[in-house]
Design a protein around this motif. Structure first.
Motif, mmCIF file in Angstrom:
data_model
loop_
_atom_site.group_PDB
_atom_site.id
_atom_site.type_symbol
_atom_site.label_atom_id
_atom_site.label_comp_id
_atom_site.label_asym_id
_atom_site.label_seq_id
_atom_site.Cartn_x
_atom_site.Cartn_y
_atom_site.Cartn_z
ATOM 1 N N THR A 96 40.375 73.332 71.183
ATOM 2 C CA THR A 96 40.296 72.228 70.229
ATOM 3 C C THR A 96 41.179 72.520 69.018
ATOM 4 O O THR A 96 41.218 73.653 68.539
ATOM 5 C CB THR A 96 38.834 72.038 69.757
ATOM 6 N N TYR A 97 41.873 71.494 68.522
ATOM 7 C CA TYR A 97 42.572 71.614 67.248
ATOM 8 C C TYR A 97 41.635 71.082 66.169
ATOM 9 O O TYR A 97 41.186 69.928 66.223
ATOM 10 C CB TYR A 97 43.887 70.828 67.233
ATOM 11 N N ILE A 98 41.336 71.925 65.200
ATOM 12 C CA ILE A 98 40.373 71.595 64.151
ATOM 13 C C ILE A 98 41.107 71.493 62.819
ATOM 14 O O ILE A 98 41.922 72.359 62.481
ATOM 15 C CB ILE A 98 39.285 72.692 64.054
ATOM 16 N N LEU A 99 40.827 70.455 62.070
ATOM 17 C CA LEU A 99 41.389 70.319 60.726
ATOM 18 C C LEU A 99 40.367 69.613 59.848
ATOM 19 O O LEU A 99 39.991 68.478 60.121
ATOM 20 C CB LEU A 99 42.701 69.516 60.758
ATOM 21 N N PHE A 100 39.930 70.291 58.797
ATOM 22 C CA PHE A 100 38.982 69.667 57.880
ATOM 23 C C PHE A 100 39.736 68.793 56.883
ATOM 24 O O PHE A 100 40.761 69.199 56.340
ATOM 25 C CB PHE A 100 38.178 70.723 57.121
ATOM 26 N N GLN A 101 39.197 67.615 56.653
ATOM 27 C CA GLN A 101 39.795 66.704 55.689
ATOM 28 C C GLN A 101 39.557 67.191 54.264
ATOM 29 O O GLN A 101 40.294 66.844 53.364
ATOM 30 C CB GLN A 101 39.222 65.300 55.881
ATOM 31 N N GLU A 102 38.501 67.970 54.068
ATOM 32 C CA GLU A 102 38.031 68.427 52.756
ATOM 33 C C GLU A 102 37.383 67.260 52.013
ATOM 34 O O GLU A 102 36.199 67.286 51.771
ATOM 35 C CB GLU A 102 39.134 69.079 51.913
ATOM 36 N N THR A 103 38.149 66.227 51.657
ATOM 37 C CA THR A 103 37.560 65.012 51.090
ATOM 38 C C THR A 103 38.381 63.803 51.529
ATOM 39 O O THR A 103 39.606 63.869 51.611
ATOM 40 C CB THR A 103 37.482 65.055 49.546
ATOM 41 N N TYR A 104 37.688 62.696 51.786
ATOM 42 C CA TYR A 104 38.361 61.449 52.163
ATOM 43 C C TYR A 104 38.711 60.589 50.947
ATOM 44 O O TYR A 104 39.412 59.606 51.075
ATOM 45 C CB TYR A 104 37.500 60.649 53.140
ATOM 46 N N ASP A 132 41.510 67.223 72.543
ATOM 47 C CA ASP A 132 40.265 67.660 71.907
ATOM 48 C C ASP A 132 40.575 68.017 70.456
ATOM 49 O O ASP A 132 41.251 69.021 70.186
ATOM 50 C CB ASP A 132 39.679 68.888 72.609
ATOM 51 N N VAL A 133 40.100 67.185 69.521
ATOM 52 C CA VAL A 133 40.328 67.456 68.101
ATOM 53 C C VAL A 133 38.990 67.504 67.381
ATOM 54 O O VAL A 133 38.020 66.864 67.790
ATOM 55 C CB VAL A 133 41.254 66.401 67.453
ATOM 56 N N GLY A 134 38.955 68.283 66.299
ATOM 57 C CA GLY A 134 37.722 68.464 65.548
ATOM 58 C C GLY A 134 37.862 68.059 64.099
ATOM 59 O O GLY A 134 38.776 68.508 63.395
ATOM 60 N N LEU A 135 36.972 67.170 63.633
ATOM 61 C CA LEU A 135 36.966 66.700 62.251
ATOM 62 C C LEU A 135 35.975 67.493 61.405
ATOM 63 O O LEU A 135 35.128 68.208 61.926
ATOM 64 C CB LEU A 135 36.572 65.218 62.194
ATOM 65 N N GLY A 136 36.063 67.301 60.085
ATOM 66 C CA GLY A 136 35.092 67.901 59.185
ATOM 67 C C GLY A 136 35.459 67.606 57.745
ATOM 68 O O GLY A 136 36.629 67.412 57.426
ATOM 69 N N VAL A 137 34.456 67.545 56.872
ATOM 70 C CA VAL A 137 34.705 67.485 55.430
ATOM 71 C C VAL A 137 34.012 68.689 54.796
ATOM 72 O O VAL A 137 33.129 69.304 55.395
ATOM 73 C CB VAL A 137 34.173 66.180 54.788
ATOM 74 N N LEU A 138 34.426 69.023 53.584
ATOM 75 C CA LEU A 138 33.779 70.105 52.853
ATOM 76 C C LEU A 138 32.785 69.464 51.892
ATOM 77 O O LEU A 138 33.148 69.027 50.791
ATOM 78 C CB LEU A 138 34.832 70.943 52.117
ATOM 79 N N PHE A 139 31.555 69.367 52.337
ATOM 80 C CA PHE A 139 30.541 68.676 51.541
ATOM 81 C C PHE A 139 30.317 69.406 50.217
ATOM 82 O O PHE A 139 30.191 70.627 50.181
ATOM 83 C CB PHE A 139 29.233 68.563 52.327
ATOM 84 N N GLY A 140 30.263 68.631 49.150
ATOM 85 C CA GLY A 140 30.100 69.189 47.812
ATOM 86 C C GLY A 140 31.289 68.927 46.917
ATOM 87 O O GLY A 140 31.196 69.021 45.693
ATOM 88 N N LEU A 141 32.436 68.594 47.513
ATOM 89 C CA LEU A 141 33.628 68.302 46.707
ATOM 90 C C LEU A 141 33.558 66.898 46.109
ATOM 91 O O LEU A 141 34.013 66.663 44.996
ATOM 92 C CB LEU A 141 34.894 68.415 47.561
ATOM 93 N N GLU A 142 33.016 65.957 46.855
ATOM 94 C CA GLU A 142 32.961 64.544 46.453
ATOM 95 C C GLU A 142 31.560 64.040 46.777
ATOM 96 O O GLU A 142 30.773 64.725 47.413
ATOM 97 C CB GLU A 142 34.052 63.770 47.210
ATOM 98 N N LEU A 143 31.220 62.845 46.344
ATOM 99 C CA LEU A 143 29.898 62.283 46.618
ATOM 100 C C LEU A 143 29.671 62.198 48.127
ATOM 101 O O LEU A 143 30.515 61.676 48.857
ATOM 102 C CB LEU A 143 29.782 60.897 45.986
ATOM 103 N N TYR A 144 28.533 62.713 48.592
ATOM 104 C CA TYR A 144 28.314 62.873 50.028
ATOM 105 C C TYR A 144 28.301 61.549 50.783
ATOM 106 O O TYR A 144 28.731 61.476 51.933
ATOM 107 C CB TYR A 144 27.028 63.666 50.292
ATOM 108 N N LYS A 145 27.840 60.471 50.143
ATOM 109 C CA LYS A 145 27.784 59.180 50.839
ATOM 110 C C LYS A 145 29.194 58.663 51.134
ATOM 111 O O LYS A 145 29.431 58.051 52.184
ATOM 112 C CB LYS A 145 27.000 58.156 50.009
ATOM 113 N N TYR A 146 30.112 58.910 50.209
ATOM 114 C CA TYR A 146 31.514 58.519 50.413
ATOM 115 C C TYR A 146 32.106 59.305 51.573
ATOM 116 O O TYR A 146 32.752 58.742 52.469
ATOM 117 C CB TYR A 146 32.302 58.784 49.127
#
Length: 482
Positions: free
Chosen positions: A205-213, A247-261
């Motif tokens: 899988t290629y994984i890349l976290f967006q960090e924040t959208y 096969d790709v993997g998403l993710g954000v780093l929760f805590g950087l921005e408002l979690y609902k966003y």
């Protein structure tokens, strides 16, 4: 103003700011709408279809309503349905992996990561191929079969040629009965051509976290370096898929921005992949900001308590039922135990987040990317999982049998993947127990395997699995798979 379009290839259209704000307003207006909430939970629940199971999933807007809901009995119902979905598609299997840090040289200025360019007191290190071998042997000696390689973004110190050489080295090491059978890759956004090179190297899988959208926050958090380009980073998965990586993997780093966003943006990204490529994310990761060398998590004022973190995981599972969900050793044993019940299907074990960390007797802290909360050995984590009724799985069969992308998803959606994943998990667990486990772990594990063999529905499959398990116990024969 950009218009929301999940089929667009432009970041500002498939992750549309106005659509997210509208979604959050809608969620807030309907968070106590019991009739709607009940209907959404019913929609999310797994339904029997022939011999398989079907889950409709939820849109980003629907799932955001559930996330906003603060009615205790409805939240409990969310957890119950999330666990139903998890068991329907993944059973009680938990896939095991470890990260392998190759280099912490980085040209970016990310405000939440100690590898940022301006950090002059962190020790910079890049593994030689000999050191890669040593790290991999140490991981094999623990029992790991699946790695996620990590590297800072630095065209000079870790160009694509270096990453490819490391992958070749990793796959080439066979030590005793050990072998790394799947290498997942978590490196910076790159070109279609370089993604094609990674595919040809045999990555999983290629994984890349967006960090924040949130684009405004993203630009602030990435003030310098190539990662500052929000659009290029956000559109990376489309280039990866164009390069043949399905096969790709998403993710954000929760805590950087408002979690609902972040939650809405993450689900919109999953919907975009499904709309454009016909297959959603293979995995979704849920890291939270943690303390590191010169990083203080309290500097980010969007941290989320454990209870809300668990709810986010459950709501992702309700929305994207077929995706694998990953939680790392950033989280404590207690947090991970709750998360496993409501959606997580993959966890790391005995992780070291420093370059060259596995070959050192004492856990090094001077080059860690983040503090590790769960510091138990792999044997302790495996035993803990089995005591909770889970099957620790070291299986990599789907990737090696070509069951990736839409082929994996179609099998998963029909529920048929259980016919190979469950016995494969038991056989790879047997390998771990025979080759690496402590006596106490072996005792618990062999009893669990015996019980789980009886759950394999097809008699022929059950007997073949039992035969292979005996071969593993009595010989050096390994790597049986359905």
């Amino acid at each position: 103003m950009a218009i929301y379009n999940p089929k667009s290839l432009k970041a500002e259209e498939f992750i549309n700011h106005e659509e997210i704000l509208d979604t959050l307003r809608y969620a807030e207006e309907n968070k106590n709408n019991v009739e709607l909430i009940d209907a959404l939970l019913e929609k999310a629940r797994p339904k029997k279809v022939g011999n398989g199971v079907h889950c409709e999933g939820l849109t980003h807007r629907e799932a955001s309503v559930l996330l906003a809901c603060d009615i205790p009995e409805k939240i409990q119902k969310m957890y119950e349905v999330a666990e139903e979905i998890k068991l329907a598609f993944y059973g009680n299997r938990i896939v095991m992996f470890a990260p392998l840090y190759l280099s912490n040289y980085c040209v970016n200025g990310c405000l939440y990561c100690p590898y940022h360019l301006k950090n002059k007191h962190i020790g910079r290190k890049k593994l030689t191929q000999e050191e890669v071998c040593q790290e991999v042997v140490a991981l094999q000696d623990m029992g790991h079969k699946r790695l996620a390689i990590e590297a800072g973004e630095d065209p000079k110190n870790s160009p694509i040629e270096y990453i490819l050489e490391c992958i070749k080295t990793i796959y080439g090491i066979h030590h005793k009965n050990g072998a790394i059978r799947r290498v997942n890759v978590n490196i910076a956004a790159t070109t279609v051509e370089e993604y094609r090179m990674l595919k040809e190297a045999g990555i999983g899988t290629y994984i890349l976290f967006q960090e924040t959208y949130n684009k405004e926050s993203y630009l602030h958090l990435h003030p310098t370096g190539p990662k500052h380009n929000y659009d290029y980073h956000t559109e990376a998965m489309d280039r990866a898929m164009e390069g043949g990586i399905d096969d790709v993997g998403l993710g954000v780093l929760f805590g950087l921005e408002l979690y609902k966003y972040e939650f809405a943006g993450l689900l919109m990204h999953a919907e975009h992949l499904e709309a454009v490529h016909g297959v959603g994310p293979h995995t979704i990761s849920v890291p939270r900001v943690k303390h590191a060398d010169d990083i203080d998590p309290s500097a980010f004022d969007n941290s989320i308590p454990d209870e809300m973190f668990t709810k986010i995981i459950a709501c992702i599972r309700l929305a994207v039922p077929y995706t694998g969900m990953i939680i790392s050793t950033r989280e404590s044993e207690e947090v991970r135990a709750k998360a496993l019940r409501v959606g997580i299907s993959q966890i790391s074990g005995a992780s070291r987040t420093s370059v060259g960390g596995y070959t050192q007797e004492e856990r090094p802290h001077d080059t860690e990317q983040f503090d590790v909360s769960d510091q138990r050995s792999l044997d302790e984590v495996v035993r803990w999982l089995m005591e909770m009724g889970f099957i620790p799985s070291f299986c990599t069969a789907c990737y090696r049998e070509g069951r990736t992308g839409d082929r994996f998803m179609s099998l998963c959606k029909s529920g048929q993947i259980q016919n190979c994943c469950h016995p494969n998990a038991l056989m790879t667990l047997t390998e771990y127990l025979v080759d690496y486990a402590s006596e106490e772990t072996k005792q618990i594990g062999f009893a669990l395997i015996e019980k789980e063999l009886e759950k394999i529905p097809r008699e022929k499959t059950r007997e073949i699995a039992r035969k292979h398990i005996e071969e593993i116990k009595t010989s050096n024969s390994r790597d049986f798979r359905f």
